[in-house]
Design an enzyme around this catalytic site. Structure first.
Site, short mmCIF file in Angstrom:
data_model
loop_
_atom_site.label_atom_id
_atom_site.label_comp_id
_atom_site.label_asym_id
_atom_site.label_seq_id
_atom_site.Cartn_x
_atom_site.Cartn_y
_atom_site.Cartn_z
N ASP A 8 0.80 -1.24 0.00
CA ASP A 8 0.00 0.00 0.00
C ASP A 8 0.83 1.29 0.00
OD1 ASP A 8 -1.88 -1.98 0.28
OD2 ASP A 8 -2.81 -1.18 2.09
N ASP A 46 -4.56 -0.78 -1.82
CA ASP A 46 -5.86 -0.59 -1.16
C ASP A 46 -6.75 0.09 -2.21
OD1 ASP A 46 -7.01 -1.14 1.41
OD2 ASP A 46 -6.97 1.00 1.92
N HIS A 48 -10.66 0.93 -2.69
CA HIS A 48 -12.03 0.91 -2.16
C HIS A 48 -13.04 1.53 -3.11
CE1 HIS A 48 -10.55 -0.42 1.68
NE2 HIS A 48 -9.89 0.69 1.95
N LYS A 106 -7.08 -4.89 -3.00
CA LYS A 106 -7.84 -5.38 -1.85
C LYS A 106 -8.75 -4.29 -1.32
CE LYS A 106 -4.04 -4.18 1.20
NZ LYS A 106 -4.76 -3.23 2.06
N CYS A 151 -1.83 -2.54 7.64
CA CYS A 151 -1.73 -3.44 6.49
C CYS A 151 -0.44 -4.26 6.47
CB CYS A 151 -1.96 -2.67 5.21
SG CYS A 151 -3.70 -2.15 5.10
C1 VGL Z 1 -4.62 0.77 5.70
C2 VGL Z 1 -6.20 1.62 7.11
C3 VGL Z 1 -7.18 1.46 6.16
C4 VGL Z 1 -3.20 0.41 5.46
C5 VGL Z 1 -5.59 0.58 4.72
O1 VGL Z 1 -2.76 0.34 4.30
O2 VGL Z 1 -2.47 0.21 6.48
N1 VGL Z 1 -4.94 1.28 6.88
N2 VGL Z 1 -6.87 0.93 4.97
ZN ZN Z 2 -8.32 0.96 3.43
#
Ligand code: VGL
Ligand code: ZN
Length: 203
Positions: A8, A46, A48, A106, A151
């Protein structure tokens, strides 16, 4: 075979982004320098949809960083972040991407949050990352990215459960919350994960 997993490393997790991790940008030169030392480099993203249930904006009366229950799991409520197709969801422009041979997205199910690159938080669905790595004869995984306490930590725990020798390159990660990171670190070490510094690989 050894794999480097870039977790991420997206604009929204870097200062200026929607869910900025303090000093997140500091990992970029280290992550880029590490890549040539690995057989396989893959990234997670990430990703969404709008109205994702991990967003505080979807829960009336709740504020960012409050918690709630989601599918029977404790869920931190985040600012809207990493919306599909937005600049915040893109990889940092300073991240070297030429060696990245696959990207695993994801958090795409609006009802389910997914910190780990391998499974969602409830282990309901797989991203097929484990199968991908095993198909390439990867035995050892090295983790870098953001955020160390969410993550990256969840990915480390799943990697251990999948039987990979797991290394957490601590100076190539940054945490949202220092205390949360120490808790996660103890959990990962108890399961056999190792914490190392990038200098061990770069020299
Ligand atoms: C993450 C919070 C929400 C991360 C992703 O990449 O650590 N943290 N979504
Ligand atoms: Zn997230």
């Amino acid at each position: 075979m050894k794999a480097l997993l870039l977790i991420d490393i997206q604009n929204d997790f870097i200062p200026g982004g929607a869910l900025a991790v303090p000093e997140g940008e500091a990992i970029l030169p280290i992550v880029n320098a590490l890549q040539p030392h690995f057989d396989v480099v893959v990234a997670t993203q990430d990703w969404h949809p709008a109205h994702h249930k991990s967003f505080a904006s979807q829960h009336t009366g709740k504020e960012v960083f409050d918690t709630t229950q989601l599918n029977g799991l404790e869920q931190v409520l985040w600012p809207d972040h990493c919306l599909q197709g937005t600049a915040g969801a893109e990889f940092s422009p300073q991240l070297e991407m030429n060696r990245v041979e696959a990207i695993f997205r994801k958090g795409t199910d609006p009802q389910i949050d997914s910190y780990s690159g391998f499974y969602d938080n409830g282990h309901l669905k797989s991203t097929a990352l484990a199968e991908y790595l095993k198909g390439k004869d990867v035995t050892d995984v090295y983790l870098v990215g953001l955020a160390a306490d969410f993550c990256v930590a969840f990915t480390a725990l799943d990697a251990l459960q999948e039987g990979f020798k797991t290394y957490f390159i601590e100076d190539a990660t940054r945490a949202i919350n220092a205390q949360g990171f120490e808790k996660a670190k103890a959990q990962i070490m108890a399961k056999g994960g190792q914490f190392i510094q990038s200098t061990r690989l770069l020299s």
